[in-house]
Design a protein around this motif. Structure first.
Motif, PDB file in Angstrom:
ATOM      1  N   THR A 263       0.802  -1.227   0.000  1.00  0.00           N
ATOM      2  CA  THR A 263       0.000   0.000   0.000  1.00  0.00           C
ATOM      3  C   THR A 263       0.831   1.271   0.000  1.00  0.00           C
ATOM      4  OG1 THR A 263      -0.129   0.129   2.418  1.00  0.00           O
ATOM      5  CG2 THR A 263      -1.867  -1.114   1.270  1.00  0.00           C
TER       6      THR A 263
ATOM      7  N   VAL B 158      -7.994   1.604   3.532  1.00  0.00           N
ATOM      8  CA  VAL B 158      -6.818   1.016   2.876  1.00  0.00           C
ATOM      9  C   VAL B 158      -7.120   0.755   1.405  1.00  0.00           C
ATOM     10  CG1 VAL B 158      -5.395  -1.071   2.744  1.00  0.00           C
ATOM     11  CG2 VAL B 158      -5.738   0.059   4.943  1.00  0.00           C
TER      12      VAL B 158
ATOM     13  N   SER C 175      -5.286   3.254  -1.355  1.00  0.00           N
ATOM     14  CA  SER C 175      -4.096   2.546  -1.839  1.00  0.00           C
ATOM     15  C   SER C 175      -4.032   2.523  -3.355  1.00  0.00           C
ATOM     16  CB  SER C 175      -4.116   1.097  -1.357  1.00  0.00           C
ATOM     17  OG  SER C 175      -3.978   1.032   0.018  1.00  0.00           O
TER      18      SER C 175
END
Length: 187
Positions: free
Chosen positions: A70, A116, A120
């Motif tokens: 990420t 996330v 990401s």
């Protein structure tokens, strides 16, 4: 660290293990991998100052497992990175050891996982991800989040502190992605 990566890259070049056009990439990777090893050997014992060893290991491994795909906040210097990582490890270990095991943790996992996936991968001046590379990373990131969910639900039944460590690792990754997206750290 720069001198070490320079010498090792020169050695690889002399041995014809890399091409001349791979020198900048090799320097970056050598420095990155060396810092990874050094920080891991540093962070686990530091985490043990505020939490049990298995909590320290679970937190750092889950965080790094996700963060390796990420990206996120990057300090401007290696010393800054080590300092930020140390503070993160201490804060994570303290949080894990003192947080009550409540349904709020599940909410934290859900919200952090969404952040996330949405934020990401982070891109910065040293990484230079192309649109194709970003597209290729997204399925891998989702698989890693899914794997951490699975591990959380496995550990919640017999070692809840490990489950909380994994949730904290996902939440920390989400926070550092957010910091990167708002322009804090290397851009």
């Amino acid at each position: 660290m720069d001198a070490f990566s320079e010498k090792l890259t020169s050695y690889f070049l002399r041995k014809d293990w890399i091409e001349v056009d791979q020198v900048p990439w090799c320097k970056y990777m050598v420095k990155h991998r060396a810092l990874d090893v050094i920080s891991l050997l540093w962070l686990i014992p530091v985490g043990c100052l505020v939490s049990p060893w298995y909590v320290s290991i679970a937190f750092v491994l889950s965080y790094r497992f996700l963060r390796s795909r990420t990206g996120g906040y990057h300090a401007k210097t290696p010393h800054g990175c080590l300092f930020a990582s140390t503070v993160t490890q201490l804060a994570g270990g303290f949080f894990i050891s003192h947080v009550p095991k409540t349904p709020l943790l599940l909410c934290t996992l859900v919200v952090s996982s969404i952040l996330v996936v949405v934020l990401s991968p982070a891109n910065n001046a040293e990484i230079h991800l192309t649109v194709e590379e970003i597209r290729a990373l997204l399925p891998r990131i989702k698989l890693r989040v899914l794997f951490l969910w699975l591990m959380t639900f496995v550990f919640v039944f017999f070692m809840s502190e490990i489950a909380v460590s994994i949730i904290s690792g996902v939440a920390t990754t989400a926070l550092l992605l957010f910091l990167s997206k708002i322009g804090i750290g290397v851009n």
